[in-house]
Design an enzyme around this catalytic site. Structure first.
Site, PDB file in Angstrom:
ATOM      1  N   HIS A  61     -64.870  48.587 -16.827  1.00 56.51           N
ATOM      2  CA  HIS A  61     -64.178  48.998 -18.042  1.00 56.51           C
ATOM      3  C   HIS A  61     -62.712  48.873 -18.214  1.00 56.51           C
ATOM      4  CE1 HIS A  61     -67.923  51.589 -19.156  1.00 56.51           C
ATOM      5  NE2 HIS A  61     -68.090  50.523 -18.739  1.00 56.51           N
ATOM      6  N   CYS A  94     -69.578  54.110 -22.436  1.00 56.96           N
ATOM      7  CA  CYS A  94     -70.600  54.987 -21.785  1.00 56.96           C
ATOM      8  C   CYS A  94     -70.937  56.271 -22.562  1.00 56.96           C
ATOM      9  CB  CYS A  94     -70.301  55.443 -20.303  1.00 56.96           C
ATOM     10  SG  CYS A  94     -71.371  56.630 -19.848  1.00 56.96           S
ATOM     11  N   ASN A 109     -66.294  47.470 -22.166  1.00 55.81           N
ATOM     12  CA  ASN A 109     -66.474  46.899 -20.892  1.00 55.81           C
ATOM     13  C   ASN A 109     -65.450  45.547 -20.810  1.00 55.81           C
ATOM     14  OD1 ASN A 109     -69.132  47.941 -19.869  1.00 55.81           O
ATOM     15  ND2 ASN A 109     -69.773  47.529 -21.689  1.00 55.81           N
ATOM     16  N   HIS A 119     -68.352  46.440 -12.036  1.00 56.42           N
ATOM     17  CA  HIS A 119     -68.970  46.688 -13.336  1.00 56.42           C
ATOM     18  C   HIS A 119     -67.758  47.274 -14.113  1.00 56.42           C
ATOM     19  CE1 HIS A 119     -71.473  47.703 -16.945  1.00 56.42           C
ATOM     20  NE2 HIS A 119     -70.409  48.372 -17.029  1.00 56.42           N
ATOM     21  N   ARG A 134     -77.475  46.062 -24.166  1.00 59.78           N
ATOM     22  CA  ARG A 134     -77.966  47.247 -23.382  1.00 59.78           C
ATOM     23  C   ARG A 134     -76.572  48.023 -23.194  1.00 59.78           C
ATOM     24  NH1 ARG A 134     -76.547  50.954 -19.609  1.00 59.78           N
ATOM     25  NH2 ARG A 134     -76.210  49.294 -18.012  1.00 59.78           N
ATOM     26  N   ASP A 135     -75.767  47.802 -22.554  1.00 59.50           N
ATOM     27  CA  ASP A 135     -74.634  48.792 -22.307  1.00 59.50           C
ATOM     28  C   ASP A 135     -73.669  48.680 -23.599  1.00 59.50           C
ATOM     29  OD1 ASP A 135     -73.045  50.546 -21.106  1.00 59.50           O
ATOM     30  OD2 ASP A 135     -71.933  48.953 -19.771  1.00 59.50           O
TER      31      ASP A 135
END
Length: 301
Positions: free
Chosen positions: A211, A242, A251, A209, A20-21
């Protein structure tokens, strides 16, 4: 041989966000059969939670327009969770039609990002989340919450810790089982991470989470683990970012995280060789090398 450190958990859950991300930030659309194969490879590597997709409007994230078809193609393995991100009630309804058992919502810790990402104010975003969480829980669906820009915002600068805590506590109060604190642009440092986690009343309900924009993701993760966090979001191969924040780079790579945790004697249940193989396979399909240092090192033998 692992060398442990005091104050760390024996086991860590890696919440895999690559499908997803990771893929949402690609310039081209990935075929749905490739996404399904990617997710199945992740499950085969030992992942117990894989965020599969998002029911966001195709206009905003065209890379995930095939969310419904993807879920029908998934070979759902026993014991593996496949949560999806939903932005609103319409997204939730689509997820419920496909018997999704877990969702995530995506909030902002800052006013500007709430306006740019959600078209809401910092306060009015809760008007959107409250009915989503309530309906999901009424239907037996677990809800996780993300909070973005927890450490800094490219428009507003450093994010005040009390502001992050206020947003996060409200989301937990709605009934979300877990809160993922996002360093969306990667500006956090270990001391800041420690201070933020300690400001919450229930660190055991937090995830992180990170980055890796400034190379701080692993150091920040170690600080979070020492502060009591046992769930870490990561993306296989380090893909993603993002789409609404240009300064947000990749990420934290799952492989880099597993290498560190394995060296500390912390159990993840993941097969590093299979993860590297999957990232190498995906990198070939995407047409560029994986940014993960561990993938780069191990894929060369």
């Amino acid at each position: 041989m692992p060398y442990s450190m005091e104050g760390l958990p024996q086991q860590v859950t890696i919440y895999e966000v690559g499908p997803r991300d990771g893929l949402q930030n690609e310039s081209s659309v990935i075929p749905v059969e490739v996404k399904a194969a990617f997710i199945d490879r992740l499950a085969d590597a030992g992942h117990k939670v894989i965020e599969a997709t998002s029911f966001v409007h195709p206009k905003w994230v065209p890379q995930l327009a095939d969310a419904g078809e993807l879920l029908t193609r998934l070979h759902r393995r026993p014991g593996v969770r496949y949560p999806v991100l939903v932005p609103n009630l319409r997204g939730l309804d689509r997820a419920l039609e496909l018997d999704v058992e877990e969702i995530a919502i995506f909030a902002s810790a800052t006013e500007t990002f709430a306006a740019k990402n959600l078209n809401r104010s910092l306060e009015s975003q809760f008007d959107m989340f409250e009915p989503v969480v309530a309906k999901a829980l009424d239907n037996g669906v677990n809800v996780r919450a993300y909070v973005s820009m927890c450490f800094g915002d490219p428009w507003e600068g450093p994010t005040p810790i009390p502001q992050v805590v206020a947003v996060g506590e409200r989301l937990l109060g709605l009934g979300c089982y877990q809160l993922s604190l996002g360093d969306t642009i990667g500006v956090g440092t270990p001391g800041h991470v420690t201070a933020l986690i300690r400001a919450f009343r229930t660190p055991e309900r937090l995830a992180v989470h990170f980055h890796d924009t400034y190379g701080q993701a692993l150091g920040n993760t170690l600080a979070a683990l020492k502060a009591g966090v046992t769930t870490v979001d990561a993306s296989t191969g380090g893909i993603g970012g993002c789409p609404y924040a240009e300064s947000a780079t990749g990420n934290l790579a799952t492989e880099d995280l597993v290498w560190m945790l394995r060296g500390l004697g912390i159990e993840t249940g993941l097969d590093l060789g299979k993860l590297v193989s999957t990232s190498t396979w995906l990198a070939e399909l995407l047409g560029r090398p994986s940014p993960s240092r561990v993938v780069q090192a191990l894929s060369k033998g």
